[in-house]
Design a protein around this motif. Structure first.
Motif, PDB file in Angstrom:
ATOM      1  N   ASN A  94       6.828  -7.378  -6.761  1.00  0.00           N
ATOM      2  CA  ASN A  94       7.164  -8.745  -6.340  1.00  0.00           C
ATOM      3  C   ASN A  94       6.741  -9.818  -7.328  1.00  0.00           C
ATOM      4  N   ALA A  95       6.198  -9.448  -8.492  1.00  0.00           N
ATOM      5  CA  ALA A  95       5.858 -10.454  -9.499  1.00  0.00           C
ATOM      6  C   ALA A  95       7.125 -10.812 -10.259  1.00  0.00           C
ATOM      7  N   LEU A  96       7.548 -12.053 -10.159  1.00  0.00           N
ATOM      8  CA  LEU A  96       8.791 -12.490 -10.784  1.00  0.00           C
ATOM      9  C   LEU A  96       8.498 -13.210 -12.099  1.00  0.00           C
ATOM     10  N   VAL A  97       9.127 -12.734 -13.184  1.00  0.00           N
ATOM     11  CA  VAL A  97       8.962 -13.351 -14.507  1.00  0.00           C
ATOM     12  C   VAL A  97      10.297 -13.986 -14.899  1.00  0.00           C
ATOM     13  N   PRO A  98      10.435 -15.316 -14.749  1.00  0.00           N
ATOM     14  CA  PRO A  98      11.685 -15.968 -15.141  1.00  0.00           C
ATOM     15  C   PRO A  98      11.685 -16.295 -16.634  1.00  0.00           C
ATOM     16  N   ALA A 110       6.291 -19.635  -0.303  1.00  0.00           N
ATOM     17  CA  ALA A 110       7.722 -19.374  -0.166  1.00  0.00           C
ATOM     18  C   ALA A 110       8.146 -19.046   1.266  1.00  0.00           C
ATOM     19  N   GLN A 111       7.273 -19.228   2.255  1.00  0.00           N
ATOM     20  CA  GLN A 111       7.633 -18.863   3.629  1.00  0.00           C
ATOM     21  C   GLN A 111       8.838 -19.651   4.143  1.00  0.00           C
ATOM     22  N   VAL A 112       8.865 -20.960   3.847  1.00  0.00           N
ATOM     23  CA  VAL A 112      10.009 -21.775   4.275  1.00  0.00           C
ATOM     24  C   VAL A 112      11.268 -21.317   3.556  1.00  0.00           C
ATOM     25  N   ALA A 113      11.123 -20.996   2.252  1.00  0.00           N
ATOM     26  CA  ALA A 113      12.266 -20.517   1.484  1.00  0.00           C
ATOM     27  C   ALA A 113      12.822 -19.221   2.071  1.00  0.00           C
ATOM     28  N   ALA A 114      11.938 -18.338   2.556  1.00  0.00           N
ATOM     29  CA  ALA A 114      12.399 -17.082   3.171  1.00  0.00           C
ATOM     30  C   ALA A 114      13.250 -17.365   4.399  1.00  0.00           C
ATOM     31  N   ALA A 115      12.783 -18.272   5.252  1.00  0.00           N
ATOM     32  CA  ALA A 115      13.539 -18.630   6.456  1.00  0.00           C
ATOM     33  C   ALA A 115      14.881 -19.263   6.079  1.00  0.00           C
ATOM     34  N   ASP A 116      14.875 -20.106   5.034  1.00  0.00           N
ATOM     35  CA  ASP A 116      16.120 -20.730   4.549  1.00  0.00           C
ATOM     36  C   ASP A 116      17.141 -19.670   4.153  1.00  0.00           C
ATOM     37  N   LEU A 148      11.794 -21.724  -6.212  1.00  0.00           N
ATOM     38  CA  LEU A 148      11.894 -22.321  -7.539  1.00  0.00           C
ATOM     39  C   LEU A 148      13.024 -23.357  -7.578  1.00  0.00           C
ATOM     40  N   ALA A 149      14.180 -22.987  -7.015  1.00  0.00           N
ATOM     41  CA  ALA A 149      15.321 -23.904  -7.017  1.00  0.00           C
ATOM     42  C   ALA A 149      15.029 -25.177  -6.232  1.00  0.00           C
ATOM     43  N   ARG A 150      14.277 -25.047  -5.141  1.00  0.00           N
ATOM     44  CA  ARG A 150      13.976 -26.194  -4.279  1.00  0.00           C
ATOM     45  C   ARG A 150      12.835 -27.047  -4.833  1.00  0.00           C
ATOM     46  N   THR A 151      11.838 -26.396  -5.463  1.00  0.00           N
ATOM     47  CA  THR A 151      10.595 -27.076  -5.828  1.00  0.00           C
ATOM     48  C   THR A 151      10.519 -27.453  -7.299  1.00  0.00           C
ATOM     49  N   GLU A 152      11.100 -26.606  -8.154  1.00  0.00           N
ATOM     50  CA  GLU A 152      11.062 -26.855  -9.598  1.00  0.00           C
ATOM     51  C   GLU A 152      12.483 -26.721 -10.159  1.00  0.00           C
ATOM     52  N   PRO A 153      13.372 -27.635  -9.781  1.00  0.00           N
ATOM     53  CA  PRO A 153      14.786 -27.484 -10.153  1.00  0.00           C
ATOM     54  C   PRO A 153      15.025 -27.409 -11.664  1.00  0.00           C
ATOM     55  N   GLU A 154      14.204 -28.101 -12.463  1.00  0.00           N
ATOM     56  CA  GLU A 154      14.400 -28.037 -13.920  1.00  0.00           C
ATOM     57  C   GLU A 154      14.086 -26.644 -14.451  1.00  0.00           C
ATOM     58  N   ASN A 155      12.998 -26.039 -13.939  1.00  0.00           N
ATOM     59  CA  ASN A 155      12.675 -24.661 -14.338  1.00  0.00           C
ATOM     60  C   ASN A 155      13.748 -23.684 -13.856  1.00  0.00           C
ATOM     61  N   ALA A 156      14.244 -23.930 -12.642  1.00  0.00           N
ATOM     62  CA  ALA A 156      15.300 -23.069 -12.106  1.00  0.00           C
ATOM     63  C   ALA A 156      16.539 -23.131 -12.994  1.00  0.00           C
ATOM     64  N   ALA A 157      16.878 -24.330 -13.443  1.00  0.00           N
ATOM     65  CA  ALA A 157      18.073 -24.504 -14.269  1.00  0.00           C
ATOM     66  C   ALA A 157      17.933 -23.782 -15.610  1.00  0.00           C
ATOM     67  N   LEU A 186      22.887 -17.452  -4.548  1.00  0.00           N
ATOM     68  CA  LEU A 186      22.526 -18.111  -3.285  1.00  0.00           C
ATOM     69  C   LEU A 186      21.104 -18.660  -3.343  1.00  0.00           C
ATOM     70  N   ALA A 187      20.191 -17.884  -3.959  1.00  0.00           N
ATOM     71  CA  ALA A 187      18.781 -18.285  -4.009  1.00  0.00           C
ATOM     72  C   ALA A 187      18.499 -19.277  -5.131  1.00  0.00           C
ATOM     73  N   LEU A 188      19.022 -18.989  -6.338  1.00  0.00           N
ATOM     74  CA  LEU A 188      18.657 -19.751  -7.532  1.00  0.00           C
ATOM     75  C   LEU A 188      19.593 -20.930  -7.796  1.00  0.00           C
ATOM     76  N   GLY A 189      20.815 -20.814  -7.293  1.00  0.00           N
ATOM     77  CA  GLY A 189      21.787 -21.869  -7.522  1.00  0.00           C
ATOM     78  C   GLY A 189      22.746 -21.562  -8.654  1.00  0.00           C
ATOM     79  N   HIS A 190      22.489 -20.489  -9.402  1.00  0.00           N
ATOM     80  CA  HIS A 190      23.394 -20.082 -10.482  1.00  0.00           C
ATOM     81  C   HIS A 190      23.118 -18.619 -10.820  1.00  0.00           C
ATOM     82  N   HIS A 191      24.004 -18.024 -11.621  1.00  0.00           N
ATOM     83  CA  HIS A 191      23.817 -16.629 -12.014  1.00  0.00           C
ATOM     84  C   HIS A 191      22.671 -16.505 -13.025  1.00  0.00           C
ATOM     85  N   ALA A 192      22.079 -15.316 -13.090  1.00  0.00           N
ATOM     86  CA  ALA A 192      21.079 -15.000 -14.107  1.00  0.00           C
ATOM     87  C   ALA A 192      21.286 -13.551 -14.527  1.00  0.00           C
TER      88      ALA A 192
END
Length: 479
Positions: A74-78, A97-103, A134-143, A193-199
């Motif tokens: 579960n360690a995510l390295v973007p 990320a609990q709220v993100a999981a429910a989302d 990440l997409a909700r909280t750090e949108p620049e990093n997500a992008a 769906l999660a990140l907002g774009h493909h990776a």
């Protein structure tokens, strides 16, 4: 054939074992803590490399022909498009990320939709959920995020000199929330769906495949997650289950097919051999014992075990439903624990101590029954965790579980599993091993406990527990 190494990069340290390729005997070992304090939610992956280098010091890897890598799940390295880390790795059961999981659960249409899609319902710690956060909280990093790796993927990539090709294995991929063990394929739409774009996602290679060879000629195997590596190191197969006693508990078993569970109680993972590893988790295991010890003013779990042994099976009618943190199996997130059967003669410390052990084991028995109810064969149960050594656990577990219980001697099973994977990949590359059959290493040294004449008594205690659970939470296990 020679010698191979397995390295396990856990949340706190790196451990390396060097093993004989034919027998699995551990010849040398190294250890180093990660150079960080505590267990932060974010960690620079370079810390994993630093502790790896320290653990491998003193010529530990001299003569090694192949290396396998196990790492925390579960360690995510973007990474960005150039392969640099966008931000520190997001590790562990990240409660942010609990709220993100429910989302995410709602965004796809509920728990059943996720179970059908990838064999698991998003939890706070999973990579797919961290992407949503990440997409909700750090949108620049997500992008900026262009490539997604997990800890063992990143370490393998580093060992190989950061090649263009990035790989993972079925075991690691199955925990991401965007790869399905049932279809053996990614769901890129869930990443979007999660990140907002493909990776870009790493290529999933087979259990005995090599990820590549270092410039020095050292073969690196596929790598896998810690859970899968430990199961492989223990040598479990069909008919075996593993019950892990941590603060929370888990039950997993080897099964030939993926199990899709619409209730979301079963997480359908893949193992490190080409089989499947369905897992059922309970939120309460050793935390119920620690709570009881504190209530009784006892200094440690050994004292609680000694006290419990002064009682008898069934604890004079006392039954503890150990749902102290709510519960996931059954799905009762907002409930509390229940102590039933109080009578004057049962209100003694030793009976409460016994009820705590029986309640913990019966809760895990419920998790085992979820798997058995789906056709998973359970002939033998491996019991892991420090609490597995307690006499009160060993006295009650075989009869309550209704099966032979194996308590392996403490060892670095994840690192051993990683080394066994390295030996398999090496043997396949040399033409001496079948890509479908792992090397037959010696099994774990262990204590074997049989239910014997206590089986009927244990099953009566278990039925007493089930009756209280059904009265208190009717229909909790009906989907």
């Amino acid at each position: 054939m020679g010698i191979v190494a397995g390295l396990d990069s856990s949340p706190d340290f790196t451990r390396i074992v060097v093993c004989d390729t034919d027998t699995g005997a551990v010849l040398r070992q190294g250890y180093a803590p990660h150079p960080v304090e505590g267990r932060p939610s974010d960690i620079d992956p370079q810390a994993w490399l630093l502790s790896l280098g320290e653990a491998a010091g003193g010529g530990l890897l001299e003569g090694v022909q192949a290396i396998g890598v196990s790492a925390q799940q579960n360690a995510l390295v973007p990474l960005d498009a150039q392969g640099a880390t966008v931000r520190p790795a997001m590790v562990g059961g990240d409660k942010r990320a609990q709220v993100a999981a429910a989302d995410l659960v709602d965004a796809l249409g509920g728990r059943e939709a996720w179970a059908q899609a990838v064999g698991c319902v998003p939890q706070a710690g999973q990579p797919v959920t961290k992407l949503r956060w990440l997409a909700r909280t750090e949108p620049e990093n997500a992008a900026r995020t262009a490539v997604l790796l997990q800890a063992h993927d990143w370490l393998v990539w580093q060992l190989l000199g950061r090649p263009v090709r990035r790989t993972t294995d079925r075991g690691g991929a199955s925990g991401t929330g965007y790869w399905s063990a049932a279809t053996g394929g990614y769901r890129p739409d869930l990443v979007e769906l999660a990140l907002g774009h493909h990776a870009m996602l790493p290529e999933v290679i087979g259990p005995s495949d090599a990820a590549g060879t270092t410039p020095e000629g050292l073969l690196i195997s596929a790598g896998t997650g810690e859970t899968m590596a430990a199961a492989f190191g223990l040598g479990i197969g069909v008919g075996d289950a593993v019950v892990s006693l941590g603060a929370s508990g888990s039950v997993m078993a080897v099964h030939p097919e993926p199990l899709l569970d619409n209730t979301g109680m079963i997480t359908s993972l893949a193992d490190a051999t080409g089989m499947h590893l369905p897992v059922v988790t309970t939120l309460n295991a050793v935390r119920a014992l620690r709570g009881t010890a504190e209530l009784l003013g006892l200094p440690d779990l050994e004292s609680l075990s000694d006290l419990a042994m002064k009682s008898t099976p069934g604890a004079h009618g006392l039954v503890l439903l150990p749902y102290l943190e709510g519960e996931r199996t059954p799905n009762l997130p907002h409930t509390a624990g229940t102590l039933a059967g109080l009578r004057r003669e049962s209100m003694k410390p030793e009976h409460l101590a016994r009820a705590a052990f029986e309640g913990m084991l019966c809760g895990l028995g419920d998790a085992l029954d979820v798997l058995r109810g789906r056709g998973v064969e359970v002939r033998r149960i491996f019991l892991l965790g420090a609490a597995a050594e307690l006499p009160a656990v060993q006295a009650a577990a075989p009869s309550l579980f209704g099966a032979q219980v194996v308590v392996p001697q403490p060892a670095d099973y994840a690192a051993i599993g990683a080394a066994r994977q390295a030996a398999w990949a090496l043997g396949v590359s040399q033409g001496t091993l079948d890509p479908r059959t792992p090397p037959p290493w010696q099994g774990a040294a262990a204590q074997v406990l049989e239910p014997g004449e206590e089986l009927a008594v244990g099953q009566a205690v278990r039925q007493q527990y089930v009756s209280v659970r059904e009265q208190t939470h009717p229909g909790a296990f009906r989907s």
